[in-house]
Write an enzyme that holds these catalytic residues in place. Structure first.
Site, short mmCIF file in Angstrom:
data_model
loop_
_atom_site.label_atom_id
_atom_site.label_comp_id
_atom_site.label_asym_id
_atom_site.label_seq_id
_atom_site.Cartn_x
_atom_site.Cartn_y
_atom_site.Cartn_z
N ASP A 89 0.93 -1.12 0.02
CA ASP A 89 -0.10 -0.04 0.01
C ASP A 89 0.85 1.26 0.07
O ASP A 89 1.93 1.23 0.53
CB ASP A 89 -0.77 -0.14 1.23
CG ASP A 89 -0.35 0.20 2.58
OD1 ASP A 89 -0.45 1.46 3.05
OD2 ASP A 89 0.41 -0.55 3.06
N GLU A 180 -7.92 2.68 11.96
CA GLU A 180 -7.01 2.26 12.92
C GLU A 180 -7.26 2.97 14.19
O GLU A 180 -8.13 3.75 14.34
CB GLU A 180 -5.53 3.01 12.39
CG GLU A 180 -4.92 2.42 10.89
CD GLU A 180 -3.77 2.82 10.52
OE1 GLU A 180 -2.89 3.34 11.33
OE2 GLU A 180 -3.59 2.79 9.33
#
Length: 181
Positions: A89, A180
């Site tokens: 990513d 997150e």
């Protein structure tokens, strides 16, 4: 009566071969070697300071330590999952990605897909998204886009920003939500 002896004083004479030019040349060589020695010490000053136990400017900050540990963890994961599909990513934090170089990780693991950060929160488009999105397609790397979710911001506005920013095409991976702590 005792006899008186006379002594003659002798003076040291200069050796015959030492002229002014030879002394000048010798002095020049000494100065040259001195400067060379000082230059070498200056060039290796940080290494010598480290070796001799003095403080040095070189201090591993937390980011460098974390990156090293992350690299070690990543290699262990790759080693334990041989034969699996490998992807990465990217976001603006990787800077400008050279997509022609993104083929193999650590000279062993072929990169077969990439997820590219498109947006973050309800107001932030990744500065490198467009460049990364096009670069992955041009280099025939399977691509997908992800949104970095901020739980303290309006979810509908975040989804709208992502939909407005990302135009999926046939063959692209489905969108991903990065949540997150």
């Amino acid at each position: 009566m005792a006899r008186k002896t006379t002594y003659r004083k002798t003076y040291a004479r200069k050796p015959a071969g030492r002229s002014f030019l030879s002394r000048l040349f010798r002095s020049f060589l000494l100065i040259l070697f001195g400067l060379l020695f000082i230059g070498i010490i200056y060039h290796y000053r940080k290494g010598l300071a480290y070796y001799l136990g003095f403080k040095t400017e070189r201090v591993l900050d937390e980011d460098e330590v974390d990156k090293h540990l992350s690299d070690v963890r990543n290699i262990r994961v790759l080693e334990n999952h041989k034969g699996k599909v490998i992807g990465i990513d990217v976001s603006e934090f990787q800077g400008k990605v050279d997509w022609e170089e993104v083929e193999i990780l650590d000279e062993k693991y072929p990169v077969q897909f990439v997820f590219i950060r498109a947006t973050a929160g309800n107001d932030r488009v990744d500065r490198q998204f467009k460049r990364n999105w096009e670069g992955a397609k041009e280099n025939k790397i399977m691509r997908g886009a992800y949104h970095y979710y901020r739980p303290n911001e309006n979810s509908i506005e975040q989804a709208d920003l992502f939909i407005k920013t990302v135009k999926l095409q046939k063959g692209d991976l489905p969108p991903v939500l990065d949540i997150e702590k």
